[in-house]
Design a protein around this motif. Structure first.
Motif, PDB file in Angstrom:
ATOM      1  N   ASP A 179      47.215  29.149  45.515  1.00  0.00           N
ATOM      2  CA  ASP A 179      45.821  28.704  45.508  1.00  0.00           C
ATOM      3  C   ASP A 179      44.969  29.620  44.639  1.00  0.00           C
ATOM      4  N   PHE A 180      45.249  30.914  44.656  1.00  0.00           N
ATOM      5  CA  PHE A 180      44.499  31.827  43.796  1.00  0.00           C
ATOM      6  C   PHE A 180      44.776  31.524  42.321  1.00  0.00           C
ATOM      7  N   LEU A 181      46.050  31.206  42.000  1.00  0.00           N
ATOM      8  CA  LEU A 181      46.363  30.830  40.618  1.00  0.00           C
ATOM      9  C   LEU A 181      45.595  29.576  40.219  1.00  0.00           C
ATOM     10  N   ARG A 182      45.490  28.629  41.142  1.00  0.00           N
ATOM     11  CA  ARG A 182      44.730  27.411  40.846  1.00  0.00           C
ATOM     12  C   ARG A 182      43.265  27.746  40.587  1.00  0.00           C
ATOM     13  N   ALA A 183      42.714  28.676  41.404  1.00  0.00           N
ATOM     14  CA  ALA A 183      41.323  29.084  41.185  1.00  0.00           C
ATOM     15  C   ALA A 183      41.141  29.677  39.790  1.00  0.00           C
ATOM     16  N   LEU A 184      42.092  30.534  39.381  1.00  0.00           N
ATOM     17  CA  LEU A 184      42.001  31.129  38.040  1.00  0.00           C
ATOM     18  C   LEU A 184      42.056  30.065  36.952  1.00  0.00           C
ATOM     19  N   GLU A 185      42.800  28.995  37.208  1.00  0.00           N
ATOM     20  CA  GLU A 185      42.906  27.931  36.201  1.00  0.00           C
ATOM     21  C   GLU A 185      41.586  27.212  35.990  1.00  0.00           C
ATOM     22  N   TYR A 186      40.696  27.268  36.991  1.00  0.00           N
ATOM     23  CA  TYR A 186      39.350  26.723  36.776  1.00  0.00           C
ATOM     24  C   TYR A 186      38.535  27.606  35.851  1.00  0.00           C
ATOM     25  N   GLY A 187      38.939  28.884  35.751  1.00  0.00           N
ATOM     26  CA  GLY A 187      38.265  29.809  34.835  1.00  0.00           C
ATOM     27  C   GLY A 187      37.455  30.864  35.570  1.00  0.00           C
ATOM     28  N   MET A 188      37.904  32.120  35.494  1.00  0.00           N
ATOM     29  CA  MET A 188      37.127  33.235  36.032  1.00  0.00           C
ATOM     30  C   MET A 188      36.609  34.054  34.870  1.00  0.00           C
ATOM     31  N   PRO A 189      35.305  34.317  34.818  1.00  0.00           N
ATOM     32  CA  PRO A 189      34.770  35.100  33.698  1.00  0.00           C
ATOM     33  C   PRO A 189      35.358  36.502  33.692  1.00  0.00           C
ATOM     34  N   PRO A 190      35.276  37.213  32.567  1.00  0.00           N
ATOM     35  CA  PRO A 190      35.684  38.616  32.552  1.00  0.00           C
ATOM     36  C   PRO A 190      34.994  39.346  33.705  1.00  0.00           C
ATOM     37  N   THR A 191      35.757  40.115  34.463  1.00  0.00           N
ATOM     38  CA  THR A 191      35.244  40.679  35.719  1.00  0.00           C
ATOM     39  C   THR A 191      35.776  42.091  35.922  1.00  0.00           C
ATOM     40  N   ALA A 192      34.920  42.944  36.480  1.00  0.00           N
ATOM     41  CA  ALA A 192      35.349  44.272  36.927  1.00  0.00           C
ATOM     42  C   ALA A 192      35.329  44.296  38.445  1.00  0.00           C
ATOM     43  N   GLY A 193      36.341  44.936  39.041  1.00  0.00           N
ATOM     44  CA  GLY A 193      36.406  45.022  40.495  1.00  0.00           C
ATOM     45  C   GLY A 193      36.841  46.392  40.950  1.00  0.00           C
ATOM     46  N   ILE A 194      36.468  46.734  42.189  1.00  0.00           N
ATOM     47  CA  ILE A 194      36.821  48.049  42.734  1.00  0.00           C
ATOM     48  C   ILE A 194      37.023  47.951  44.234  1.00  0.00           C
ATOM     49  N   GLY A 195      37.902  48.812  44.761  1.00  0.00           N
ATOM     50  CA  GLY A 195      38.056  49.006  46.191  1.00  0.00           C
ATOM     51  C   GLY A 195      37.883  50.487  46.500  1.00  0.00           C
TER      52      GLY A 195
END
Length: 512
Positions: A458-474
């Protein structure tokens, strides 16, 4: 379950019966109007303001009593600190009947009981601000004695310094150790400072699922449970990363969450199976921007928590003032081992581990081997805040490939006092590349790596809709709290750390 009571507990239960016999409810209705706290009285009272401190109401737990016959001094403790009270027989019992003082106050009350008092504030001859009590009310009778500090031959025996006691009976620890309550008050300030920093910049706080179909977003061993109605296995989340990225896909441009995570792994001074991670994701940013914002946030958080950017841990001053040093992971390994591993394959890395006496097993791929080398030989050297950057692609299945350095990804870990505090990426948003990285993780799982990632379709499917360039941190909240409060064990920044059940608890454990 049979419970054996101590002599003191039996005595307190007898006192409870006597109070009932006198018609006194030791657990009355909870309403007791409090007008002042200990902190308010200490901060605001002066001789010139005496008129403002008449007819006050105060409540707290009895921590000590000094008997002077027809009068007593006692110390009460509320949520803000301790306050001395002065209680005199003829004030409490102006009529002939002195039962309330002679019997109730002097014989039936104990250290640990909670009372409410009414009276006025004054200053004693020794200069101590105190409350002159005109009325008192029993609010709670304590049936279990508080631990006390004992001394013998100059040596202090303090039951509350025993970790087994402190962590298992945190409620008692908080009562008798004001410094412990102060630690957790500062942790709340820390979290509030982080929230304010993010909220002021337009970030949106969100909640994502704790029960997940796939334990994604990190490499860790999950806890597994079962949902009866759906008749499916579920996992307690090991990370919330993939859900927050779904929100970036959906159009939010800066989201964050204080995520309670669960990992079925070892326990030590820096690991607890249940812990909190702050994760945030920002569209149209990269890991270089994330380093800048992270050091700004942590500097402001340190100042908000302690009034200074410097904290002291076990005698070492650590300064959170930006900017922080930046070192590539290959340079760090070369600096502390003398070995350049930047062009080595898996076989070469295994030879290096053997040479450095680092234990590895056949389930470990190239990424895990590099991680073991860095963790075993390098990490402890970075005491002041340092960004370790530019990791090999094998170590980072969710990270964007480096824009100018083949074989690397745009990732950093923030190391402070020899421990990882934060992990951040320029996030991978290429769905084809991401699928291949997941498939590589499955191969590691087939080799026996219990921490390898599942494929989240499901996450791969979400990415196929298009996620903009993103920075993330934990960011590990408990590890950060340890630094900012000067604690050396994660158990000291968790109100209720995980512990093995007591024997009595095991015996009474409900059946599944």
């Amino acid at each position: 379950m049979q419970v054996t009571l101590s002599e003191q507990e039996l005595v307190r239960r007898e006192k409870l019966k006597e109070l009932h016999a006198l018609g006194i409810d030791p657990y009355p209705a909870p309403l007791f109007e409090i007008t002042h706290t200990a902190q308010q009285i200490r901060d605001e009272y002066t001789e010139e303001k005496q008129d403002q401190f008449k007819n006050i109401s105060f409540a707290g737990r009895i921590m000590s009593v000094r008997d002077m016959g027809k009068a007593n001094f006692a110390v009460l403790q509320d949520g803000t600190g301790r306050m001395q009270i002065y209680i005199r027989r003829d004030d409490i019992c102006p009529e002939e009947d002195k039962t309330l003082y002679n019997t109730v106050w002097k014989k039936l009350l104990d250290i640990g009981d909670i009372i409410g008092v009414k009276g006025y504030v004054f200053t004693t001859k020794t200069g101590e601000i105190s409350i002159h009590v005109e009325q008192f009310t029993i609010l709670t009778k304590s049936l279990h004695p508080l631990p006390v500090i004992k001394e013998k031959d100059g040596e202090v025996f303090d039951a509350v310094s025993d970790p087994e006691f402190k962590y298992r009976q945190r409620y008692a620890d908080l009562i008798v150790n004001p410094s412990v309550r102060e630690t957790f008050t500062r942790i709340t300030k820390m979290k509030n400072a982080i929230r304010s920093f993010l909220n002021d910049r337009g970030a949106l706080e969100v909640d994502t699922p704790v029960l997940q179909n796939i334990p994604g977003g990190a490499t860790a061993r999950p806890f597994i449970t079962h949902h009866n109605a759906l008749d499916i296995p579920l996992y307690l989340r090991i990370a919330n990363e993939l859900y927050l990225k779904r929100l970036i896909v959906g159009g939010f441009e800066w989201v964050y969450e204080f995520s309670r995570n669960f990992r079925n792994e070892g326990m030590d001074r820096t690991h607890n199976p249940e812990f909190t991670i702050l994760e945030f994701y920002v569209a149209y940013k990269d890991y270089l921007w994330m380093m800048d914002i992270t050091e700004q946030m942590l500097e402001k958080t340190a100042i908000a928590t302690n009034g200074t950017s410097v904290t002291n841990v076990a005698g070492t001053d650590i300064d959170f003032k930006a900017p922080y040093r930046r070192v590539s992971i290959y340079d760090a390994i070369k600096e502390h081992t003398g070995i350049d591993i930047s062009n080595m394959d898996e076989a070469g890395l295994r030879d290096v581990c053997k040479q450095l006496h680092i234990d590895v097993d056949n389930s470990m791929g190239k990424g895990k081997l590099i991680d073991e080398i860095f963790g075993g030989k390098c990490e402890a050297h970075y005491v002041q805040p340092t960004f370790i950057i530019d990791y090999p692609i094998e170590m980072s299945p969710l990270t964007k490939k480096h824009r100018s350095k083949p074989g690397l990804v745009e990732r950093f870990e923030l190391i402070i006092n020899g421990k990882e505090i934060a992990n951040a990426y320029s996030e991978l948003n290429d769905p084809i590349d991401q699928r291949e990285r997941f498939e590589d993780q499955v191969k590691l799982m087939e080799r026996g790596d219990e921490e390898a990632m599942f494929i989240d379709y499901d996450f791969l499917r979400a990415l196929e809709y298009g996620m903009p360039p993103t920075a993330g941190i934990g960011i590990g909240i408990e590890r950060l709290a340890m630094l900012l409060t000067g604690q050396v064990s994660i158990q000291d920044v968790l109100l209720f750390p995980q512990m093995r059940p007591e024997r009595t608890a095991i015996a009474s454990e409900p059946q599944a």
